[in-house]
Design a protein around this motif. Structure first.
Motif, PDB file in Angstrom:
ATOM      1  N   LYS A  60      -2.602  21.181  65.870  1.00  0.00           N
ATOM      2  CA  LYS A  60      -3.870  21.914  65.903  1.00  0.00           C
ATOM      3  C   LYS A  60      -5.030  20.991  66.308  1.00  0.00           C
ATOM      4  CE  LYS A  60      -6.647  24.916  62.919  1.00  0.00           C
ATOM      5  NZ  LYS A  60      -6.796  25.449  61.568  1.00  0.00           N
ATOM      6  N   MET A  61      -5.017  19.759  65.792  1.00  0.00           N
ATOM      7  CA  MET A  61      -6.089  18.815  66.090  1.00  0.00           C
ATOM      8  C   MET A  61      -5.992  18.257  67.504  1.00  0.00           C
ATOM      9  SD  MET A  61      -8.272  18.746  63.728  1.00  0.00           S
ATOM     10  CE  MET A  61      -9.185  17.312  64.267  1.00  0.00           C
ATOM     11  N   ALA A  62      -4.808  18.279  68.103  1.00  0.00           N
ATOM     12  CA  ALA A  62      -4.622  17.716  69.444  1.00  0.00           C
ATOM     13  C   ALA A  62      -5.544  18.381  70.458  1.00  0.00           C
ATOM     14  CB  ALA A  62      -3.163  17.854  69.869  1.00  0.00           C
ATOM     15  N   GLN A  63      -5.765  19.679  70.335  1.00  0.00           N
ATOM     16  CA  GLN A  63      -6.634  20.361  71.296  1.00  0.00           C
ATOM     17  C   GLN A  63      -8.068  19.851  71.204  1.00  0.00           C
ATOM     18  OE1 GLN A  63      -6.900  24.584  70.500  1.00  0.00           O
ATOM     19  NE2 GLN A  63      -6.831  24.229  68.297  1.00  0.00           N
ATOM     20  N   HIS A  64      -8.521  19.507  69.999  1.00  0.00           N
ATOM     21  CA  HIS A  64      -9.883  18.983  69.847  1.00  0.00           C
ATOM     22  C   HIS A  64      -9.981  17.580  70.425  1.00  0.00           C
ATOM     23  CE1 HIS A  64     -10.418  22.502  67.479  1.00  0.00           C
ATOM     24  NE2 HIS A  64      -9.682  22.056  66.477  1.00  0.00           N
ATOM     25  N   TYR A  65      -8.922  16.806  70.252  1.00  0.00           N
ATOM     26  CA  TYR A  65      -8.890  15.470  70.841  1.00  0.00           C
ATOM     27  C   TYR A  65      -8.969  15.573  72.361  1.00  0.00           C
ATOM     28  CZ  TYR A  65      -7.344  10.997  72.551  1.00  0.00           C
ATOM     29  OH  TYR A  65      -7.280   9.811  73.244  1.00  0.00           O
TER      30      TYR A  65
END
Length: 194
Positions: A60-65
């Motif tokens: 889920k956090m990968a997209q924000h990265y």
């Protein structure tokens, strides 16, 4: 049409569609997410050992990265483009605030002493996100009115983005409110650019 013919027709249509999608990805240099991700030996051996909820959070956090990676790299390129347009071949020495130059020099030295592969041959790639805003403010005569409409708006948006960047860069999950704030800050960023 019998079942065997229908299956063959379906398979052929699928192959033609896949070929068209391959051509589109190549032509426009985009990834439509169709390729099966190849995992490394490390991923195969160690990734499954992490708790499933942690792996889900990471995904889920990968997209924000990815968003921040693109944003930060594009801001650096914007700065380079503006400085190169001045014709000053030594813009790093002439247009970058001394504290930013010194911090970049320290980071380059640390990397060299650690015997790791240098991240870049460009000093600007050793600046922090916050320092990018300082570079723009320091050279407002080049950026104001040409790239950005208002210095206060630029500072406010860069500050908001920097605050949102910290949890992403330091492996902390973003709360739903912060995800919304990130979306709004990105909209603001693109709005303040002339």
């Amino acid at each position: 049409m019998n079942v065997a013919s229908a299956i063959k027709s379906f398979a052929m249509t699928n192959m033609l569609l896949e070929a068209d999608l391959d051509r589109i990805e190549d032509q426009y240099e985009i990834d439509l997410g169709r390729a099966q991700k190849k995992s490394s030996k490390i991923e195969d051996a160690y990734y499954p050992q992490f708790d499933a909820s942690l792996r889900a959070e990471a995904k889920k956090m990968a997209q924000h990265y990815e968003i921040f990676y693109c944003l930060e790299k594009s801001i650096r390129q914007l700065i380079i483009d503006v400085f190169e347009a001045t014709g000053d071949a030594d813009w790093w020495a002439n247009m970058i605030p001394d504290p930013v130059q010194q911090n970049a020099k320290k980071s380059i030295k640390r990397e060299k002493e650690a015997a790791v592969t240098p991240r870049s041959s460009e000093s600007i790639d050793y600046t922090t996100f916050g320092e990018l805003g300082e570079i723009i403010k320091f050279n407002w005569s080049l950026f104001g009115g040409v790239v950005f409409n208002d210095p206060k708006a630029m500072e406010k948006v860069m500050s908001a983005l920097n605050s949102l960047r910290n949890p992403i860069a330091h492996c902390s999950p973003l709360a739903d409110d912060e995800v919304l704030r990130l979306e709004l800050a990105l909209r603001d960023w693109f709005r303040i650019i002339s």
